[in-house]
Write an enzyme that holds these catalytic residues in place. Structure first.
Site, PDB file in Angstrom:
ATOM      1  N   VAL A 238      -0.376   3.088   3.070  1.00 40.95           N
ATOM      2  CA  VAL A 238      -0.628   1.520   2.744  1.00 40.95           C
ATOM      3  C   VAL A 238      -2.342   0.848   3.031  1.00 40.95           C
ATOM      4  O   VAL A 238      -3.269   0.543   2.541  1.00 40.95           O
ATOM      5  CB  VAL A 238       0.571  -0.022   2.448  1.00 40.95           C
ATOM      6  CG1 VAL A 238      -0.194  -0.958   1.619  1.00 40.95           C
ATOM      7  CG2 VAL A 238       1.293   1.362   0.977  1.00 40.95           C
TER       8      VAL A 238
ATOM      9  N   GLU B 171       1.394  -9.906  -3.227  1.00 41.70           N
ATOM     10  CA  GLU B 171       1.943  -8.891  -4.210  1.00 41.70           C
ATOM     11  C   GLU B 171       2.206  -7.736  -4.096  1.00 41.70           C
ATOM     12  O   GLU B 171       2.537  -7.122  -5.754  1.00 41.70           O
ATOM     13  CB  GLU B 171       0.409  -9.224  -4.656  1.00 41.70           C
ATOM     14  CG  GLU B 171      -0.282  -8.882  -5.949  1.00 41.70           C
ATOM     15  CD  GLU B 171       0.282  -9.736  -7.340  1.00 41.70           C
ATOM     16  OE1 GLU B 171       0.341 -10.002  -7.362  1.00 41.70           O
ATOM     17  OE2 GLU B 171       1.092  -8.785  -8.372  1.00 41.70           O
TER      18      GLU B 171
ATOM     19  N   VAL C 227       5.854  -5.763  -5.034  1.00 45.40           N
ATOM     20  CA  VAL C 227       6.790  -5.581  -6.678  1.00 45.40           C
ATOM     21  C   VAL C 227       5.514  -4.831  -7.942  1.00 45.40           C
ATOM     22  O   VAL C 227       4.712  -5.465  -7.530  1.00 45.40           O
ATOM     23  CB  VAL C 227       7.124  -7.025  -7.036  1.00 45.40           C
ATOM     24  CG1 VAL C 227       7.740  -6.520  -8.342  1.00 45.40           C
ATOM     25  CG2 VAL C 227       8.260  -7.379  -6.318  1.00 45.40           C
TER      26      VAL C 227
ATOM     27  N   ILE D  79       0.079  -3.937  -9.734  1.00 46.32           N
ATOM     28  CA  ILE D  79       0.074  -4.698 -10.883  1.00 46.32           C
ATOM     29  C   ILE D  79      -0.079  -6.228 -10.867  1.00 46.32           C
ATOM     30  O   ILE D  79       0.763  -5.989  -9.875  1.00 46.32           O
ATOM     31  CB  ILE D  79       1.360  -3.990 -11.938  1.00 46.32           C
ATOM     32  CG1 ILE D  79       2.211  -3.063 -12.422  1.00 46.32           C
ATOM     33  CG2 ILE D  79       1.732  -5.566 -13.135  1.00 46.32           C
ATOM     34  CD1 ILE D  79       2.735  -2.421 -13.262  1.00 46.32           C
TER      35      ILE D  79
ATOM     36  N   GLY E 175       5.086  14.450  -4.919  1.00 51.09           N
ATOM     37  CA  GLY E 175       5.326  13.313  -3.592  1.00 51.09           C
ATOM     38  C   GLY E 175       5.712  11.752  -4.678  1.00 51.09           C
ATOM     39  O   GLY E 175       5.429  10.998  -4.337  1.00 51.09           O
TER      40      GLY E 175
ATOM     41  N   ASP F 113      16.074  -0.099  -4.158  1.00 49.34           N
ATOM     42  CA  ASP F 113      14.810  -0.440  -4.287  1.00 49.34           C
ATOM     43  C   ASP F 113      14.063  -1.436  -5.581  1.00 49.34           C
ATOM     44  O   ASP F 113      13.496  -2.807  -5.501  1.00 49.34           O
ATOM     45  CB  ASP F 113      13.244   0.571  -4.650  1.00 49.34           C
ATOM     46  CG  ASP F 113      12.297   0.841  -4.514  1.00 49.34           C
ATOM     47  OD1 ASP F 113      11.707   0.105  -3.297  1.00 49.34           O
ATOM     48  OD2 ASP F 113      11.729   0.193  -5.885  1.00 49.34           O
TER      49      ASP F 113
ATOM     50  N   LYS G 230      12.973  -5.300  -5.620  1.00 54.27           N
ATOM     51  CA  LYS G 230      12.115  -6.423  -6.425  1.00 54.27           C
ATOM     52  C   LYS G 230      12.446  -6.997  -7.170  1.00 54.27           C
ATOM     53  O   LYS G 230      11.447  -8.074  -7.784  1.00 54.27           O
ATOM     54  CB  LYS G 230      10.828  -4.726  -7.332  1.00 54.27           C
ATOM     55  CG  LYS G 230      10.544  -3.937  -5.922  1.00 54.27           C
ATOM     56  CD  LYS G 230      10.139  -2.753  -6.765  1.00 54.27           C
ATOM     57  CE  LYS G 230       9.653  -1.546  -5.837  1.00 54.27           C
ATOM     58  NZ  LYS G 230       9.121  -0.206  -6.403  1.00 54.27           N
TER      59      LYS G 230
ATOM     60  N   GLY H  54       1.265   3.943  -4.630  1.00 50.92           N
ATOM     61  CA  GLY H  54       0.137   4.716  -4.211  1.00 50.92           C
ATOM     62  C   GLY H  54      -0.636   3.631  -3.122  1.00 50.92           C
ATOM     63  O   GLY H  54      -0.521   2.546  -3.385  1.00 50.92           O
TER      64      GLY H  54
HETATM   65  N1  LIG Z   1       3.818   3.941  -0.558  1.00 50.46           N
HETATM   66  C1  LIG Z   1       3.861   3.279  -1.217  1.00 50.46           C
HETATM   67  O1  LIG Z   1       3.519   3.447  -1.953  1.00 50.46           O
HETATM   68  C2  LIG Z   1       3.995   1.764  -1.673  1.00 50.46           C
HETATM   69  C3  LIG Z   1       3.798   0.859  -2.398  1.00 50.46           C
HETATM   70  C4  LIG Z   1       4.348  -0.719  -2.556  1.00 50.46           C
HETATM   71  C5  LIG Z   1       4.681  -1.111  -0.783  1.00 50.46           C
HETATM   72  N2  LIG Z   1       4.988  -0.615  -0.251  1.00 50.46           N
HETATM   73  C6  LIG Z   1       5.347  -0.454   0.984  1.00 50.46           C
HETATM   74  O2  LIG Z   1       4.274  -0.441   2.374  1.00 50.46           O
HETATM   75  C7  LIG Z   1       5.078  -0.744   3.304  1.00 50.46           C
HETATM   76  C8  LIG Z   1       4.325   0.328   4.091  1.00 50.46           C
HETATM   77  O3  LIG Z   1       4.848   1.028   3.194  1.00 50.46           O
HETATM   78  P1  LIG Z   1       3.714   2.975   3.622  1.00 50.46           P
HETATM   79  O4  LIG Z   1       4.406   4.205   2.762  1.00 50.46           O
HETATM   80  O5  LIG Z   1       1.922   2.846   4.053  1.00 50.46           O
HETATM   81  O6  LIG Z   1       4.808   3.041   5.039  1.00 50.46           O
HETATM   82  P2  LIG Z   1       4.095   4.373   5.954  1.00 50.46           P
HETATM   83  O7  LIG Z   1       2.984   5.320   4.774  1.00 50.46           O
HETATM   84  O8  LIG Z   1       5.327   5.030   6.980  1.00 50.46           O
HETATM   85  O9  LIG Z   1       3.172   3.514   7.107  1.00 50.46           O
HETATM   86  C9  LIG Z   1       3.130   3.266   7.409  1.00 50.46           C
HETATM   87  C10 LIG Z   1       3.013   2.539   9.170  1.00 50.46           C
HETATM   88  O10 LIG Z   1       3.338   2.174  10.360  1.00 50.46           O
HETATM   89  C11 LIG Z   1       3.007   2.413  11.643  1.00 50.46           C
HETATM   90  N3  LIG Z   1       3.781   1.457  12.266  1.00 50.46           N
HETATM   91  C12 LIG Z   1       5.118   2.246  12.291  1.00 50.46           C
HETATM   92  N4  LIG Z   1       5.972   1.077  13.010  1.00 50.46           N
HETATM   93  C13 LIG Z   1       4.168   0.201  14.365  1.00 50.46           C
HETATM   94  C14 LIG Z   1       4.329  -0.222  15.155  1.00 50.46           C
HETATM   95  N5  LIG Z   1       5.833  -0.558  15.760  1.00 50.46           N
HETATM   96  N6  LIG Z   1       2.928  -0.343  15.545  1.00 50.46           N
HETATM   97  C15 LIG Z   1       2.073  -0.376  14.833  1.00 50.46           C
HETATM   98  N7  LIG Z   1       2.049   0.871  13.623  1.00 50.46           N
HETATM   99  C16 LIG Z   1       3.447   0.614  13.469  1.00 50.46           C
HETATM  100  C17 LIG Z   1       3.308   3.564  11.082  1.00 50.46           C
HETATM  101  O11 LIG Z   1       3.040   5.039  12.312  1.00 50.46           O
HETATM  102  P3  LIG Z   1       4.486   5.663  12.390  1.00 50.46           P
HETATM  103  O12 LIG Z   1       4.222   7.446  11.309  1.00 50.46           O
HETATM  104  O13 LIG Z   1       3.546   6.751  14.533  1.00 50.46           O
HETATM  105  O14 LIG Z   1       5.385   5.586  12.432  1.00 50.46           O
HETATM  106  C18 LIG Z   1       2.714   4.255  10.050  1.00 50.46           C
HETATM  107  O15 LIG Z   1       1.228   5.147   9.647  1.00 50.46           O
HETATM  108  C19 LIG Z   1       5.674  -0.469   3.354  1.00 50.46           C
HETATM  109  O16 LIG Z   1       6.779  -2.101   3.076  1.00 50.46           O
HETATM  110  C20 LIG Z   1       6.309  -0.141   1.617  1.00 50.46           C
HETATM  111  O17 LIG Z   1       7.839  -0.237   1.375  1.00 50.46           O
HETATM  112  C21 LIG Z   1       4.618   0.823   0.086  1.00 50.46           C
END
Ligand SMILES: NC(=O)c1ccc[n+]([C@@H]2O[C@H](COP(=O)([O-])OP(=O)(O)OC[C@H]3O[C@@H](n4cnc5c(N)ncnc54)[C@H](OP(=O)(O)O)[C@@H]3O)[C@@H](O)[C@H]2O)c1
Length: 434
Positions: free
Chosen positions: A16, A131, A134, A138, A189, A203, A207, A304
């Site tokens: 994200v 925003e 959830v 959207i 994925g 999850d 939401k 995504g």
């Molecule tokens: N992915 C989606 O489609 C999606 C959709 C809606 C909401 N979300 C929410 O968005 C958030 C992020 O999701 P994501 O999928 O982007 O997760 P992600 O791909 O795992 O990204 C998290 C990133 O934060 C880094 N990180 C962890 N601890 C840190 C720290 N102390 N300081 C700096 N960087 C740090 C991680 O590095 P390392 O990998 O080295 O630990 C990783 O690169 C979550 O709360 C998730 O629920 C995600």
């Protein structure tokens, strides 16, 4: 604010965070044209800088230490995209206390610790927006708070988890068993290596907690929500549902009654003629009934990099417009004013129509015994299907659809029915959407 410049810091350059950085860098001109503001991505804190990201970060200060941007007085808005509870909670608290606005996609954190964070935001006269937490891209939170602000919400029905929706769609369309559909979701994925939070309904409950907090103006912690996941559903259930003209979806439900609200997440049979039945694959949808607007539906990608980042940047632009206002002129603190204490109606007191699947001995009298127990509990049968016996053990599946009945009565009846030795213990009870 100098030169109408908004300085932004991102913590976490994962899926994200990368999307947010991409929009701020690649859509800079578009954002400036639309808002009249200059968005400057000043600092990114990320633990692992070795990952390939296809971003030009030459003008961005890159660090591994989040405190560098949290302590920087020039940063106006902090974007938290690391996920999890800690250190995300500490980072967000510190940003708010340092009087920075915060944007997050962290549904787990907002659904559990939201109340504490809203208070800190209010005490420091800054905002916390979420925003993207959830429905990914959207604009459902803005939809409820702004577009539909004139309404009391009578009901909200959401398909809020893309992983489970993908699995159920594949089971329905390609006649797959749960395990095969899950494997397919992982290969594409759409499911994590550990899919527990998704398939358990957790999850979607996070939401729903967020949406119902906004809808009811009362903080709803997610552990108060009744949750059932989708692991008990078989391809046989999908086929039975289909034979009744329905499909099965994991539905998050908010329903307002005079004496409280009904909050549940569980697999639900939905008639194929309803719009929600057509929401396929990894997509999300939220069907909202307001007392003035009537029925509305919000539909789109629920996760995504790009959709989720799109929602985060919309919060950034909103907050930035507030930054232009002088002290005392601000629109208001948007971090939810929680004015009501709403009663949660126990699930036992809710009435539903039910789908019941039993595996029973194929012998005379079985059906009348089952229907007798149901009748004792004021549950009447609307339709029934029984498959022919094939196996050596002479057991067959029987499916019953009931008229409306109290959940409590159904629990009592099921307890009695599964005590019969002609009924196997692995029955399935689902609710039918009305
Ligand atoms: N992915 C989606 O489609 C999606 C959709 C809606 C909401 N979300 C929410 O968005 C958030 C992020 O999701 P994501 O999928 O982007 O997760 P992600 O791909 O795992 O990204 C998290 C990133 O934060 C880094 N990180 C962890 N601890 C840190 C720290 N102390 N300081 C700096 N960087 C740090 C991680 O590095 P390392 O990998 O080295 O630990 C990783 O690169 C979550 O709360 C998730 O629920 C995600």
């Amino acid at each position: 604010m100098e030169n109408r410049q908004v300085n932004i810091g991102i913590i976490g350059l994962g899926t994200v965070g990368t999307g947010v950085a991409r929009i701020l860098l690649e859509q800079k001109d578009l954002l400036e044209t639309r808002s009249g503001l200059n968005f400057n991505l000043k600092t990114i804190a990320e633990l692992d800088w070795s990952k390939e990201r296809d971003l030009d970060l030459s003008c961005v200060n890159c660090t591994t230490n989040a405190h560098e941007l949290l302590d920087d007085p020039e940063i106006n808005i902090v974007v938290e995209t690391i996920g999890g509870y800690e250190p995300a909670f500490s980072f967000i608290s510190k940003a708010l206390k340092n009087r920075k606005h915060v944007v997050t996609a962290n549904k787990a954190l907002i659904a559990t610790k939201g109340m504490e964070l809203y208070k800190i935001a209010q005490e420091n006269d800054v905002d916390l927006l979420f925003e993207a937490s959830v429905g990914g891209g959207i604009p459902i939170i803005k939809g409820l708070r702004e577009g539909l602000v004139a309404n009391r919400f009578e009901s909200i029905y959401g398909i809020l988890n893309g992983t489970t929706n993908y699995i159920l769609t594949k089971m329905h369309q390609e006649d797959l068993d749960f395990d095969d559909a899950l494997k397919m979701a992982q290969e594409k994925g759409f499911a994590e290596a550990d899919p527990t939070l998704d398939i358990s309904g957790g999850d979607a409950a996070h939401k729903l907690a967020i949406l119902s907090t906004i809808a009811s103006n009362s903080f709803i912690p997610f552990d108060k929500i009744y949750v059932e996941g989708i692991t008990g559903i078989t391809k046989m259930d999908m086929n039975f549902a289909q034979s009744f003209g329905m499909t099965i979806k994991l539905l998050a439900i908010y329903k307002r009654y005079n004496d409280g609200v009904d909050l549940r997440v569980h697999p639900t049979l939905i008639d194929n003629s309803h719009l929600l039945a057509a929401v396929g694959n990894e997509l999300n949808a939220v069907f909202v009934k307001g007392d003035f607007v009537g029925n509305t539906m919000f539909y789109g990608p629920g996760a995504g990099e790009r959709p989720t980042a799109s929602a985060i940047v919309s919060d950034i632009v909103d907050l930035s417009r507030d930054l232009l206002l002088k002290e005392g002129e601000k629109y208001c603190n948007r971090a939810i004013s929680l004015t009501q204490d709403v009663r949660l109606i126990p699930v036992e007191d809710i009435e539903n129509r039910f789908y019941l699947r039993f595996t029973t001995k194929d012998e005379p009298g079985v059906l009348s015994m089952i229907s007798g127990v149901l009748a004792e509990h004021n549950i009447s049968i609307a339709s029934m299907v029984q498959l022919e016996s094939h196996g050596k053990d002479n057991f067959v599946p029987i499916v019953l659809l009931t008229h409306k009945a109290l959940e409590k009565s159904m629990n009592e009846a099921l307890e009695k029915i599964v005590r019969y030795d002609f009924v196997k213990k692995d029955y399935l009870r689902l609710r039918i959407f009305e």
